[in-house]
Design a protein around this motif. Sequence first.
Motif, PDB file in Angstrom:
ATOM      1  N   SER A 179       8.967  21.394   7.291  1.00  0.00           N
ATOM      2  CA  SER A 179       9.229  22.177   6.085  1.00  0.00           C
ATOM      3  C   SER A 179       8.034  23.018   5.672  1.00  0.00           C
ATOM      4  CB  SER A 179       9.617  21.246   4.929  1.00  0.00           C
ATOM      5  OG  SER A 179       8.506  20.471   4.510  1.00  0.00           O
ATOM      6  N   GLY A 180       6.838  22.614   6.127  1.00  0.00           N
ATOM      7  CA  GLY A 180       5.640  23.398   5.852  1.00  0.00           C
ATOM      8  C   GLY A 180       5.021  23.159   4.494  1.00  0.00           C
ATOM      9  N   GLY A 181       5.629  22.312   3.668  1.00  0.00           N
ATOM     10  CA  GLY A 181       5.090  22.051   2.341  1.00  0.00           C
ATOM     11  C   GLY A 181       3.901  21.108   2.387  1.00  0.00           C
ATOM     12  N   LEU A 182       3.031  21.222   1.383  1.00  0.00           N
ATOM     13  CA  LEU A 182       1.870  20.346   1.275  1.00  0.00           C
ATOM     14  C   LEU A 182       2.203  19.146   0.405  1.00  0.00           C
ATOM     15  CD1 LEU A 182      -0.970  23.000   0.769  1.00  0.00           C
ATOM     16  CD2 LEU A 182      -0.300  21.845   2.885  1.00  0.00           C
ATOM     17  N   GLU A 183       1.654  18.009   0.776  1.00  0.00           N
ATOM     18  CA  GLU A 183       1.876  16.783   0.023  1.00  0.00           C
ATOM     19  C   GLU A 183       0.946  16.726  -1.187  1.00  0.00           C
ATOM     20  OE1 GLU A 183       4.101  14.434   0.740  1.00  0.00           O
ATOM     21  OE2 GLU A 183       4.804  15.170   2.680  1.00  0.00           O
ATOM     22  N   ASP A 184       1.365  16.003  -2.217  1.00  0.00           N
ATOM     23  CA  ASP A 184       0.552  15.796  -3.415  1.00  0.00           C
ATOM     24  C   ASP A 184       0.221  14.318  -3.563  1.00  0.00           C
ATOM     25  OD1 ASP A 184       0.608  18.505  -4.303  1.00  0.00           O
ATOM     26  OD2 ASP A 184       2.648  18.188  -5.053  1.00  0.00           O
ATOM     27  N   PHE A 185      -0.966  14.046  -4.092  1.00  0.00           N
ATOM     28  CA  PHE A 185      -1.352  12.670  -4.381  1.00  0.00           C
ATOM     29  C   PHE A 185      -0.514  12.157  -5.546  1.00  0.00           C
ATOM     30  CE2 PHE A 185      -4.352   9.633  -6.517  1.00  0.00           C
ATOM     31  CZ  PHE A 185      -4.306   8.658  -5.524  1.00  0.00           C
ATOM     32  N   GLN A 186       0.082  10.969  -5.370  1.00  0.00           N
ATOM     33  CA  GLN A 186       1.024  10.442  -6.346  1.00  0.00           C
ATOM     34  C   GLN A 186       0.396   9.468  -7.344  1.00  0.00           C
ATOM     35  OE1 GLN A 186       4.273  11.580  -6.391  1.00  0.00           O
ATOM     36  NE2 GLN A 186       3.491  12.962  -4.806  1.00  0.00           N
ATOM     37  N   GLY A 187      -0.897   9.189  -7.174  1.00  0.00           N
ATOM     38  CA  GLY A 187      -1.528   8.162  -7.998  1.00  0.00           C
ATOM     39  C   GLY A 187      -1.522   6.834  -7.264  1.00  0.00           C
ATOM     40  N   GLU A 188      -2.538   6.025  -7.487  1.00  0.00           N
ATOM     41  CA  GLU A 188      -2.698   4.797  -6.707  1.00  0.00           C
ATOM     42  C   GLU A 188      -1.491   3.878  -6.785  1.00  0.00           C
ATOM     43  OE1 GLU A 188      -6.319   2.638  -7.135  1.00  0.00           O
ATOM     44  OE2 GLU A 188      -7.554   4.451  -7.300  1.00  0.00           O
ATOM     45  N   ASP A 189      -0.852   3.798  -7.944  1.00  0.00           N
ATOM     46  CA  ASP A 189       0.266   2.873  -8.113  1.00  0.00           C
ATOM     47  C   ASP A 189       1.522   3.321  -7.377  1.00  0.00           C
ATOM     48  OD1 ASP A 189      -1.356   1.331  -9.693  1.00  0.00           O
ATOM     49  OD2 ASP A 189      -0.590   2.115 -11.595  1.00  0.00           O
ATOM     50  N   LYS A 190       1.582   4.612  -7.003  1.00  0.00           N
ATOM     51  CA  LYS A 190       2.768   5.136  -6.331  1.00  0.00           C
ATOM     52  C   LYS A 190       2.511   5.490  -4.871  1.00  0.00           C
ATOM     53  CE  LYS A 190       4.915   6.956 -10.537  1.00  0.00           C
ATOM     54  NZ  LYS A 190       5.466   8.153 -11.223  1.00  0.00           N
ATOM     55  N   GLU A 191       1.269   5.392  -4.456  1.00  0.00           N
ATOM     56  CA  GLU A 191       0.951   5.623  -3.046  1.00  0.00           C
ATOM     57  C   GLU A 191       1.184   4.318  -2.291  1.00  0.00           C
ATOM     58  OE1 GLU A 191       0.055   8.221  -1.258  1.00  0.00           O
ATOM     59  OE2 GLU A 191      -0.137   9.718  -2.858  1.00  0.00           O
ATOM     60  N   TRP A 192       2.238   4.282  -1.481  1.00  0.00           N
ATOM     61  CA  TRP A 192       2.652   3.040  -0.840  1.00  0.00           C
ATOM     62  C   TRP A 192       1.558   2.433   0.031  1.00  0.00           C
ATOM     63  CZ3 TRP A 192       8.168   4.877   1.015  1.00  0.00           C
ATOM     64  CH2 TRP A 192       8.978   5.034  -0.108  1.00  0.00           C
ATOM     65  N   LEU A 193       0.801   3.262   0.718  1.00  0.00           N
ATOM     66  CA  LEU A 193      -0.226   2.721   1.601  1.00  0.00           C
ATOM     67  C   LEU A 193      -1.412   2.162   0.817  1.00  0.00           C
ATOM     68  CD1 LEU A 193      -0.106   5.320   4.506  1.00  0.00           C
ATOM     69  CD2 LEU A 193       0.749   2.972   4.495  1.00  0.00           C
ATOM     70  N   VAL A 194      -1.699   2.739  -0.336  1.00  0.00           N
ATOM     71  CA  VAL A 194      -2.732   2.167  -1.205  1.00  0.00           C
ATOM     72  C   VAL A 194      -2.271   0.806  -1.720  1.00  0.00           C
ATOM     73  CG1 VAL A 194      -4.036   2.444  -3.347  1.00  0.00           C
ATOM     74  CG2 VAL A 194      -3.638   4.423  -1.871  1.00  0.00           C
ATOM     75  N   VAL A 195      -1.018   0.744  -2.160  1.00  0.00           N
ATOM     76  CA  VAL A 195      -0.455  -0.523  -2.640  1.00  0.00           C
ATOM     77  C   VAL A 195      -0.486  -1.571  -1.532  1.00  0.00           C
ATOM     78  CG1 VAL A 195       1.642  -1.642  -3.498  1.00  0.00           C
ATOM     79  CG2 VAL A 195       0.989   0.620  -4.363  1.00  0.00           C
ATOM     80  N   TYR A 196      -0.134  -1.153  -0.324  1.00  0.00           N
ATOM     81  CA  TYR A 196      -0.139  -2.081   0.810  1.00  0.00           C
ATOM     82  C   TYR A 196      -1.550  -2.586   1.095  1.00  0.00           C
ATOM     83  CZ  TYR A 196       0.292  -3.811   5.582  1.00  0.00           C
ATOM     84  OH  TYR A 196       0.241  -4.596   6.713  1.00  0.00           O
ATOM     85  N   ALA A 197      -2.524  -1.676   1.109  1.00  0.00           N
ATOM     86  CA  ALA A 197      -3.907  -2.083   1.379  1.00  0.00           C
ATOM     87  C   ALA A 197      -4.396  -3.083   0.338  1.00  0.00           C
ATOM     88  CB  ALA A 197      -4.809  -0.851   1.414  1.00  0.00           C
ATOM     89  N   LYS A 198      -4.062  -2.849  -0.919  1.00  0.00           N
ATOM     90  CA  LYS A 198      -4.475  -3.779  -1.975  1.00  0.00           C
ATOM     91  C   LYS A 198      -3.835  -5.149  -1.780  1.00  0.00           C
ATOM     92  CE  LYS A 198      -5.463  -0.388  -5.624  1.00  0.00           C
ATOM     93  NZ  LYS A 198      -5.059   0.122  -6.963  1.00  0.00           N
ATOM     94  N   SER A 199      -2.590  -5.177  -1.319  1.00  0.00           N
ATOM     95  CA  SER A 199      -1.926  -6.462  -1.096  1.00  0.00           C
ATOM     96  C   SER A 199      -2.577  -7.225   0.053  1.00  0.00           C
ATOM     97  CB  SER A 199      -0.432  -6.247  -0.816  1.00  0.00           C
ATOM     98  OG  SER A 199      -0.216  -5.659   0.461  1.00  0.00           O
ATOM     99  N   ILE A 200      -3.028  -6.510   1.076  1.00  0.00           N
ATOM    100  CA  ILE A 200      -3.730  -7.152   2.188  1.00  0.00           C
ATOM    101  C   ILE A 200      -5.071  -7.709   1.720  1.00  0.00           C
ATOM    102  CG2 ILE A 200      -4.852  -6.747   4.417  1.00  0.00           C
ATOM    103  CD1 ILE A 200      -1.852  -6.896   4.635  1.00  0.00           C
ATOM    104  N   LEU A 201      -5.749  -6.970   0.848  1.00  0.00           N
ATOM    105  CA  LEU A 201      -7.056  -7.410   0.353  1.00  0.00           C
ATOM    106  C   LEU A 201      -6.978  -8.714  -0.431  1.00  0.00           C
ATOM    107  CD1 LEU A 201      -8.794  -4.102  -0.813  1.00  0.00           C
ATOM    108  CD2 LEU A 201      -9.553  -5.644   1.009  1.00  0.00           C
ATOM    109  N   GLU A 202      -5.820  -9.008  -0.984  1.00  0.00           N
ATOM    110  CA  GLU A 202      -5.661 -10.271  -1.702  1.00  0.00           C
ATOM    111  C   GLU A 202      -5.729 -11.470  -0.759  1.00  0.00           C
ATOM    112  OE1 GLU A 202      -2.017  -9.975  -3.818  1.00  0.00           O
ATOM    113  OE2 GLU A 202      -2.745  -8.460  -5.242  1.00  0.00           O
ATOM    114  N   LYS A 203      -5.475 -11.214   0.531  1.00  0.00           N
ATOM    115  CA  LYS A 203      -5.465 -12.298   1.511  1.00  0.00           C
ATOM    116  C   LYS A 203      -6.655 -12.240   2.465  1.00  0.00           C
ATOM    117  CE  LYS A 203      -0.450 -11.644   1.525  1.00  0.00           C
ATOM    118  NZ  LYS A 203       0.715 -11.228   2.354  1.00  0.00           N
TER     119      LYS A 203
END
Length: 249
Positions: free
Chosen positions: A173-197
């Motif tokens: 589509s050629g569109g640029l992505e936007d940062f959604q904020g840490e709470d909505k960035e799935w990979l940030v959320v995933y990384a934080k969940s891994i850090l708990e363990k």
Amino acid sequence: MTARNKIYFASDFHLGAHPRSTTRERELRIVSWLDTIKADAAELYLMGDVFDFWFEYATVVPKGYIRFLGKLAELADLGIKIILFKGNHDMWMFGYLKTELGVEIMDNDLVIERGGRTFYLHHGDGLGPGDRTYKVLKKIFRSRFCQWLFARLHPNLGIGIAQRWSAHSRIASGGLEDFQGEDKEWLVVYAKSILEKQHYDYFIFGHRHLPLEVDLPKNSKYINLGEWINYNTYAVFDGTQLTLRQWER
């Protein structure tokens, strides 16, 4: 003579993406970048979606990408370790590239330790909350039965179907992505969940198509490598520090 002691990470080249007329110019950019790193690279991690589509029939692979594949062969012959991750676009890599180029193929995540730092590596697809439809499709597409069925199609038909599918992808589509904020960035959320363990110094992903550096708890950091249609970004670890950079010819 320059010491080969750096580790490079890049992702989402999407070679062959619609419109295919742009692939040659992008391939030349990538090859030029690979030329600049071969003097000091010890390892190269290509973190998925290198190809916009890839399927290995018994005697047929998608045509094209000769300059890129030749450059990987050159780097491998120089003794540079190359690890190629399967992405959501090129998950059907089997033994061809390993046999011809000597690269290692990674199906899922990989944990490495270099210079006293730990790295959690993954393409990034199917991780974190949400995206349930894709997670189901991923299981189907990675099943041996699905791969067997697709292999029954003539390559002209099978690859043609895949190319029409990819023409409707978000990268096309050629569109640029936007940062959604840490709470909505799935990979940030995933990384934080891994850090708990388990603690890792760096989480490095592709897939998101947006170059990102996010500080995480416990002195950890999330890096997204972006893509090479708009950004030409990559990361390099020099034995002490990991930095996200943009390549310019």
